[in-house]
Design an enzyme around this catalytic site. Structure first.
Site, PDB file in Angstrom:
ATOM      1  N   SER A 141      67.117  33.959 159.544  1.00 18.94           N
ATOM      2  CA  SER A 141      68.039  34.277 160.417  1.00 18.94           C
ATOM      3  C   SER A 141      67.752  35.575 161.228  1.00 18.94           C
ATOM      4  CB  SER A 141      69.393  34.378 159.802  1.00 18.94           C
ATOM      5  OG  SER A 141      69.997  33.069 159.242  1.00 18.94           O
ATOM      6  N   HIS A 162      63.252  28.805 163.751  1.00 19.62           N
ATOM      7  CA  HIS A 162      64.765  29.076 163.338  1.00 19.62           C
ATOM      8  C   HIS A 162      65.723  27.847 164.026  1.00 19.62           C
ATOM      9  CE1 HIS A 162      68.447  31.796 163.812  1.00 19.62           C
ATOM     10  NE2 HIS A 162      68.469  31.282 162.739  1.00 19.62           N
ATOM     11  N   GLU A 174      64.473  27.868 167.909  1.00 20.00           N
ATOM     12  CA  GLU A 174      63.675  29.180 168.153  1.00 20.00           C
ATOM     13  C   GLU A 174      62.565  29.159 167.669  1.00 20.00           C
ATOM     14  OE1 GLU A 174      67.194  32.520 169.267  1.00 20.00           O
ATOM     15  OE2 GLU A 174      66.406  32.247 167.275  1.00 20.00           O
ATOM     16  N   ASN A 212      70.996  35.051 167.364  1.00 19.16           N
ATOM     17  CA  ASN A 212      71.687  36.202 166.366  1.00 19.16           C
ATOM     18  C   ASN A 212      71.905  37.358 167.010  1.00 19.16           C
ATOM     19  OD1 ASN A 212      72.313  34.111 164.774  1.00 19.16           O
ATOM     20  ND2 ASN A 212      70.607  34.234 163.268  1.00 19.16           N
TER      21      ASN A 212
HETATM   22  N1  CAA Z   1      74.930  15.710 160.566  1.00 22.62           N
HETATM   23  C1  CAA Z   1      75.062  14.725 161.479  1.00 22.62           C
HETATM   24  N2  CAA Z   1      76.366  14.647 162.197  1.00 22.62           N
HETATM   25  C2  CAA Z   1      77.218  15.474 162.106  1.00 22.62           C
HETATM   26  C3  CAA Z   1      76.895  16.730 161.212  1.00 22.62           C
HETATM   27  C4  CAA Z   1      75.763  16.789 160.375  1.00 22.62           C
HETATM   28  N3  CAA Z   1      75.810  17.620 159.580  1.00 22.62           N
HETATM   29  N4  CAA Z   1      78.171  17.446 161.460  1.00 22.62           N
HETATM   30  C5  CAA Z   1      78.844  17.015 162.320  1.00 22.62           C
HETATM   31  N5  CAA Z   1      78.311  15.926 162.911  1.00 22.62           N
HETATM   32  C6  CAA Z   1      78.890  15.004 163.864  1.00 22.62           C
HETATM   33  C7  CAA Z   1      80.121  14.264 163.459  1.00 22.62           C
HETATM   34  O1  CAA Z   1      79.732  13.067 162.986  1.00 22.62           O
HETATM   35  C8  CAA Z   1      80.571  14.036 164.826  1.00 22.62           C
HETATM   36  O2  CAA Z   1      80.388  13.171 165.406  1.00 22.62           O
HETATM   37  P1  CAA Z   1      81.264  12.137 166.698  1.00 22.62           P
HETATM   38  O3  CAA Z   1      81.506  13.275 167.665  1.00 22.62           O
HETATM   39  O4  CAA Z   1      79.963  11.040 167.110  1.00 22.62           O
HETATM   40  O5  CAA Z   1      82.276  11.877 165.761  1.00 22.62           O
HETATM   41  C9  CAA Z   1      80.424  15.317 165.720  1.00 22.62           C
HETATM   42  O6  CAA Z   1      78.990  16.011 164.855  1.00 22.62           O
HETATM   43  C10 CAA Z   1      81.336  16.368 165.632  1.00 22.62           C
HETATM   44  O7  CAA Z   1      81.769  16.584 164.253  1.00 22.62           O
HETATM   45  P2  CAA Z   1      83.314  16.782 163.921  1.00 22.62           P
HETATM   46  O8  CAA Z   1      84.150  15.740 164.376  1.00 22.62           O
HETATM   47  O9  CAA Z   1      83.130  16.771 162.039  1.00 22.62           O
HETATM   48  O10 CAA Z   1      83.695  18.296 164.051  1.00 22.62           O
HETATM   49  P3  CAA Z   1      83.615  19.128 165.486  1.00 22.62           P
HETATM   50  O11 CAA Z   1      83.999  18.308 166.759  1.00 22.62           O
HETATM   51  O12 CAA Z   1      84.273  20.224 165.226  1.00 22.62           O
HETATM   52  O13 CAA Z   1      82.036  19.561 165.772  1.00 22.62           O
HETATM   53  C11 CAA Z   1      80.525  21.203 165.149  1.00 22.62           C
HETATM   54  C12 CAA Z   1      81.283  20.301 164.477  1.00 22.62           C
HETATM   55  C13 CAA Z   1      79.343  20.371 165.759  1.00 22.62           C
HETATM   56  C14 CAA Z   1      79.869  21.831 163.822  1.00 22.62           C
HETATM   57  C15 CAA Z   1      81.038  22.036 166.090  1.00 22.62           C
HETATM   58  O14 CAA Z   1      82.224  22.474 165.751  1.00 22.62           O
HETATM   59  C16 CAA Z   1      80.042  23.253 166.469  1.00 22.62           C
HETATM   60  O15 CAA Z   1      79.289  23.111 167.259  1.00 22.62           O
HETATM   61  N6  CAA Z   1      80.521  24.469 165.879  1.00 22.62           N
HETATM   62  C17 CAA Z   1      79.532  25.549 166.110  1.00 22.62           C
HETATM   63  C18 CAA Z   1      78.448  25.516 165.326  1.00 22.62           C
HETATM   64  C19 CAA Z   1      77.504  26.704 165.554  1.00 22.62           C
HETATM   65  O16 CAA Z   1      77.935  27.743 166.515  1.00 22.62           O
HETATM   66  N7  CAA Z   1      76.348  26.565 164.920  1.00 22.62           N
HETATM   67  C20 CAA Z   1      75.391  27.928 165.048  1.00 22.62           C
HETATM   68  C21 CAA Z   1      75.900  28.864 163.890  1.00 22.62           C
HETATM   69  S1  CAA Z   1      74.755  30.125 163.949  1.00 22.62           S
HETATM   70  C22 CAA Z   1      73.392  29.794 163.285  1.00 22.62           C
HETATM   71  O17 CAA Z   1      73.083  28.576 162.825  1.00 22.62           O
HETATM   72  C23 CAA Z   1      72.320  30.634 163.266  1.00 22.62           C
HETATM   73  C24 CAA Z   1      71.950  31.379 162.107  1.00 22.62           C
HETATM   74  O18 CAA Z   1      70.963  31.951 161.751  1.00 22.62           O
HETATM   75  C25 CAA Z   1      73.256  31.912 161.232  1.00 22.62           C
HETATM   76  P1  NAD Z   2      71.744  28.218 151.033  1.00 19.38           P
HETATM   77  O1  NAD Z   2      72.204  29.051 150.063  1.00 19.38           O
HETATM   78  O2  NAD Z   2      72.556  26.930 151.499  1.00 19.38           O
HETATM   79  O3  NAD Z   2      70.534  27.439 150.470  1.00 19.38           O
HETATM   80  C1  NAD Z   2      69.372  28.051 150.158  1.00 19.38           C
HETATM   81  C2  NAD Z   2      68.595  27.170 148.780  1.00 19.38           C
HETATM   82  O4  NAD Z   2      67.232  27.751 148.536  1.00 19.38           O
HETATM   83  C3  NAD Z   2      69.607  27.024 147.661  1.00 19.38           C
HETATM   84  O5  NAD Z   2      69.537  25.732 147.404  1.00 19.38           O
HETATM   85  C4  NAD Z   2      68.512  27.613 146.637  1.00 19.38           C
HETATM   86  O6  NAD Z   2      68.531  26.976 145.391  1.00 19.38           O
HETATM   87  C5  NAD Z   2      67.182  27.476 147.175  1.00 19.38           C
HETATM   88  N1  NAD Z   2      66.366  28.506 146.711  1.00 19.38           N
HETATM   89  C6  NAD Z   2      66.381  29.851 146.715  1.00 19.38           C
HETATM   90  N2  NAD Z   2      65.393  30.461 146.134  1.00 19.38           N
HETATM   91  C7  NAD Z   2      64.291  29.408 146.166  1.00 19.38           C
HETATM   92  C8  NAD Z   2      62.968  29.517 145.599  1.00 19.38           C
HETATM   93  N3  NAD Z   2      61.950  30.723 145.591  1.00 19.38           N
HETATM   94  N4  NAD Z   2      62.295  28.356 145.754  1.00 19.38           N
HETATM   95  C9  NAD Z   2      63.065  27.088 146.173  1.00 19.38           C
HETATM   96  N5  NAD Z   2      64.294  27.186 146.494  1.00 19.38           N
HETATM   97  C10 NAD Z   2      64.922  28.265 146.650  1.00 19.38           C
HETATM   98  O7  NAD Z   2      71.156  28.903 152.280  1.00 19.38           O
HETATM   99  P2  NAD Z   2      71.090  28.338 154.049  1.00 19.38           P
HETATM  100  O8  NAD Z   2      72.348  28.458 154.631  1.00 19.38           O
HETATM  101  O9  NAD Z   2      70.392  26.903 153.799  1.00 19.38           O
HETATM  102  O10 NAD Z   2      69.908  29.425 154.420  1.00 19.38           O
HETATM  103  C11 NAD Z   2      68.588  29.378 154.023  1.00 19.38           C
HETATM  104  C12 NAD Z   2      67.794  30.195 154.920  1.00 19.38           C
HETATM  105  O11 NAD Z   2      68.068  29.558 156.607  1.00 19.38           O
HETATM  106  C13 NAD Z   2      68.014  31.712 154.998  1.00 19.38           C
HETATM  107  O12 NAD Z   2      67.168  32.214 155.452  1.00 19.38           O
HETATM  108  C14 NAD Z   2      69.325  31.759 156.187  1.00 19.38           C
HETATM  109  O13 NAD Z   2      69.280  33.123 156.853  1.00 19.38           O
HETATM  110  C15 NAD Z   2      68.603  30.765 157.219  1.00 19.38           C
HETATM  111  N6  NAD Z   2      69.504  30.257 158.201  1.00 19.38           N
HETATM  112  C16 NAD Z   2      70.773  29.941 157.814  1.00 19.38           C
HETATM  113  C17 NAD Z   2      71.624  29.410 158.683  1.00 19.38           C
HETATM  114  C18 NAD Z   2      72.974  29.038 158.383  1.00 19.38           C
HETATM  115  O14 NAD Z   2      73.985  28.749 159.203  1.00 19.38           O
HETATM  116  N7  NAD Z   2      73.400  29.053 157.056  1.00 19.38           N
HETATM  117  C19 NAD Z   2      71.331  29.211 160.053  1.00 19.38           C
HETATM  118  C20 NAD Z   2      70.063  29.517 160.575  1.00 19.38           C
HETATM  119  C21 NAD Z   2      69.098  30.059 159.453  1.00 19.38           C
END
Ligand code: CAA
Ligand code: NAD
Length: 306
Positions: A141, A162, A174, A212
């Protein structure tokens, strides 16, 4: 492009796939299981590697459920086609607890814990075991791609891929260019991203990349607003959904992403930029220390049924 056509495109793109036919995903958690799913849906053979058999079972169960959600959208009420879609994709996914079982792949994507040392150790091992042509990628991330790959020899065949959570639904990928990535590797990554149904954008190896870097300050400010007692978490969430059109509010999103991932990402952004917006947030530290990690642990800012 709407959600359904993205899902359909992912499923039908297997015939145009050239370079990448076999993919290994190391880490079968939230992100790794989603990445494995979209690759299998696109006709690629996938191996998931995780530390324990029970974690792999959990990943397989979640993939099966999410494949069914996708299949129902693509094939509507045709139960036979839904079943065939799920079985076909699931049959392309193998699992193992040994990284050695996954090294013979065209592309290896790491999705393990967000800690530099652990990722470096894994990449050094992958670099020594994988065949010459294998491309290595991290789904980090926020950690620097150059830092993760500092110890590997194949720096030209290494970069960031990403994904966003939930991987099967979020349409963005990304592609992160480290300092030494070759043009060929970069193009293969872009092509592969398209083959799994994603729209790819490119970013240099900069803190937080594109999304991010912008989401981090948003999330941090929301947490501080809550800590100060300016508004309740529920009202902040409603505010951003109804006032800004976000699909989830910042606390719902933090629970969804995982509070541990959120905390590590903010700490890394703070270390890399020195920007006080990313400084530690006591409530986040406290909740992570208490094991309140969000949906994956059953409780974060909100409570969830297991
Ligand atoms: N796999 C397959 N389908 C999925 C799913 C999954 N994991 N999760 C949700 N869906 C589907 C559902 O089946 C549903 O389908 P229909 O519209 O056909 O019924 C649809 O997606 C919407 O799901 P829900 O009805 O359960 O709920 P929702 O309308 O609230 O949507 C969501 C859920 C898509 C997660 C929406 O809330 C959303 O877009 N949230 C924001 C997510 C976001 O910002 N993600 C980025 C996070 S940052 C990141 O990831 C980067 C990082 O490094 C941390
Ligand atoms: P998670 O905790 O759900 O899963 C991580 C998995 O990796 C666990 O099942 C753990 O057992 C396994 N693991 C740890 N060390 C290991 C090793 N040495 N060998 C094999 N498996 C190992 O975490 P996550 O949310 O899936 O995040 C994973 C990566 O993706 C991180 O780098 C995170 O920053 C990035 N990421 C997370 C998100 C998010 O929304 N959670 C979005 C984008 C990117």
């Amino acid at each position: 492009m709407n959600k359904l056509s993205v899902l359909t495109r992912a499923f039908s793109s297997s015939s145009s796939l050239n370079a990448v036919k076999t993919v290994t995903v190391v880490g079968g958690g939230l992100m790794g299981s989603g990445i494995a799913q979209v690759a299998a849906q696109a006709g690629q053979n996938v191996t998931i590697v995780d530390l324990k058999p029970e974690l792999l079972e959990k990943a397989q169960k979640s993939i099966q459920q999410n494949l069914t959600r996708v299949a129902k959208k693509v094939h509507k009420d045709d139960a036979a086609k839904v079943e065939a879609f799920v079985q076909d994709a699931a049959s392309r996914i193998k699992v193992s607890t040994k990284v050695e079982d996954g090294v013979n792949a065209d592309l290896i994507i790491e999705a393990i814990v967000e800690k530099l040392g652990v990722k470096q150790e894994l990449f050094n091992k992958l670099d020594s075991l994988a065949p010459e042509h294998t491309i290595l990628a991290s789904n980090t991330s926020s950690i620097s791609i150059n830092a993760i790959g500092a110890g590997i020899k194949r720096k030209d065949r290494f970069g960031g891929l990403h994904f966003f959570n939930p991987v099967p639904i979020m349409r963005l990928l990304e592609v992160i260019k480290g300092d030494h990535i070759s043009e060929e590797t970069y193009q293969t990554m872009m092509e592969w991203g398209k083959s799994v149904g994603k729209t790819c954008i490119t970013c240099k190896d900069t803190p937080g990349f594109v999304v991010n870097r912008l989401l981090g300050p948003y999330s941090a400010e929301a947490l501080r607003m809550y800590e100060r007692g300016d508004a309740t978490k529920e009202d902040i969430d409603i505010g951003m959904k109804l006032g800004a059109g976000y699909p989830m509010g910042p606390f719902e999103l933090a629970d969804y992403t995982g509070l541990d991932t959120n905390k590590f990402a903010l700490a890394i952004l703070y270390e890399q930029t020195g920007d006080p917006v990313f400084r530690p947030i006591p409530i986040l530290d406290k909740m992570v220390a208490e094991g309140k990690l969000g949906i994956k642990s059953g409780e974060g800012f909100y409570k969830y049924k297991k």
